[in-house]
Scaffold this active site. Structure first.
Site, PDB file in Angstrom:
ATOM      1  N   ARG A 213      -1.984  -3.696  -1.245  1.00 15.17           N
ATOM      2  CA  ARG A 213      -2.599  -4.311  -0.062  1.00 15.17           C
ATOM      3  C   ARG A 213      -3.862  -5.032  -0.529  1.00 15.17           C
ATOM      4  O   ARG A 213      -4.800  -4.395  -1.018  1.00 15.17           O
ATOM      5  CB  ARG A 213      -2.930  -3.247   0.980  1.00 15.17           C
ATOM      6  CG  ARG A 213      -3.523  -3.794   2.276  1.00 15.17           C
ATOM      7  CD  ARG A 213      -3.813  -2.671   3.264  1.00 15.17           C
ATOM      8  NE  ARG A 213      -4.367  -3.188   4.514  1.00 15.17           N
ATOM      9  CZ  ARG A 213      -5.648  -3.416   4.749  1.00 15.17           C
ATOM     10  NH1 ARG A 213      -6.552  -3.146   3.793  1.00 15.17           N
ATOM     11  NH2 ARG A 213      -6.065  -3.886   5.910  1.00 15.17           N
TER      12      ARG A 213
ATOM     13  N   LYS B  72     -13.193  -3.456  -3.074  1.00 14.61           N
ATOM     14  CA  LYS B  72     -13.940  -2.343  -2.492  1.00 14.61           C
ATOM     15  C   LYS B  72     -15.126  -1.914  -3.347  1.00 14.61           C
ATOM     16  O   LYS B  72     -15.241  -2.261  -4.525  1.00 14.61           O
ATOM     17  CB  LYS B  72     -13.002  -1.152  -2.257  1.00 14.61           C
ATOM     18  CG  LYS B  72     -12.057  -1.363  -1.076  1.00 14.61           C
ATOM     19  CD  LYS B  72     -11.202  -0.139  -0.800  1.00 14.61           C
ATOM     20  CE  LYS B  72     -10.359  -0.364   0.461  1.00 14.61           C
ATOM     21  NZ  LYS B  72      -9.447   0.772   0.735  1.00 14.61           N
TER      22      LYS B  72
END
Length: 284
Positions: free
Chosen positions: A265, A231
């Site tokens: 995740r 991210k």
């Protein structure tokens, strides 16, 4: 502030009668059935490609396969329920046929998509909106009686990064989740996983403050899922790209494991599994 003991400590999930042990951290592999997910290498363009990637994830040690047909990247394109189902259902059916033991999580905020995906063979509902974007979601989960992941997000995927503001990011998210968990408990939904929502309606500073204070989420005595994988909170700090953010992802996953994360995740399962194994050597 949230009160303690909404649920008894959770060390397992009931997956259609099969108990999954959560006493050790688990890894969830991301399978994006989308043309516009932020990390281009995660985009799966066909059912055959999805099968191949799932086989790789399972061989590398993933416990869960998280399938999404609606990109939740900042500013993502909105698509119809019909389009989301068109992307998802054939893949879910193919995966359950070829990998009957695989545990499939469906990444959606829509109750209709969640229900049809579970009926097609999925096992877990992963809702980035914690019911806020579909008023029927909680009742649908209660009817289906499947594990439910609730994530905090300020705004929607289209608006969440425009100007996120908090007085105290950790306390506000804890209060938000506390209200959600209380409602879920009233509906007799027992298998709940919480996700603080890194990168969803939060600045880089908010994300790192949240990570610094992540142990506060132990108050719920529920499994905590984290999603840092590649991210912007990593590559924007380092001045690189999502494609170059694997090492940073492993660093943040390791910190999160130290602070109590139960599920990672990720786009890169092998490296996340290695984080878990090495952390267990330290803590075991």
């Amino acid at each position: 502030m949230a009160e303690k003991n909404f649920f008894e400590p959770k060390k397992s999930l009931n997956i259609k009668g099969r108990l999954i042990d959560l006493s050790s951290p688990r890894v969830m592999g991301i399978l994006n059935i989308t043309p516009d997910s932020f990390y281009s290498n995660s985009r799966t363009k066909s059912t055959g490609e999805a099968l191949k990637k799932t086989e790789q994830f399972l061989n590398e040690g993933a416990t869960f396969i998280d399938i999404g047909g609606y990109s939740s990247r900042p500013g993502a394109m909105d698509i119809s329920v019909e389009e989301e189902l068109k992307r998802l259902i054939p893949v879910i059916e193919a995966l359950t046929d070829k990998f009957p033991e695989a545990i499939i999580s469906i990444d959606t905020f829509r109750a209709k998509v969640a229900e049809e995906s579970i009926l097609a063979g999925a096992h877990i509902i992963n809702d980035i909106a914690a019911g806020d974007m579909d008023e029927n979601m909680f009742e649908t989960v209660a009817k289906l009686q499947v594990p439910y992941i609730i994530m905090h997000m300020q705004g929607t995927p289209q608006s969440m990064q425009q100007n996120p503001v908090y007085q105290n990011v950790t306390l506000e998210i804890i209060d938000y989740l506390a209200k959600k968990i209380s409602k879920l408990r009233s509906l007799k939904i027992h298998d709940v996983i919480i996700d603080p929502g890194f990168g969803f309606g939060k600045t880089i500073q908010h994300n790192y403050q949240l990570l610094k204070e992540m142990e506060a989420f132990k108050i719920f005595e529920l499994p905590v899922l984290v999603g840092f994988s590649r991210k912007g909170m990593i590559h924007k700090v380092l001045g690189t790209t999502a494609a170059e953010a694997l090492n940073g992802t492993s660093v943040l996953n390791t910190i999160a494991l130290q602070k109590g994360a139960g599920i990672l995740r990720v786009h890169d399962v092998k490296e996340a599994v290695e984080c878990v194994r090495l952390m267990e050597m330290v803590s075991g």
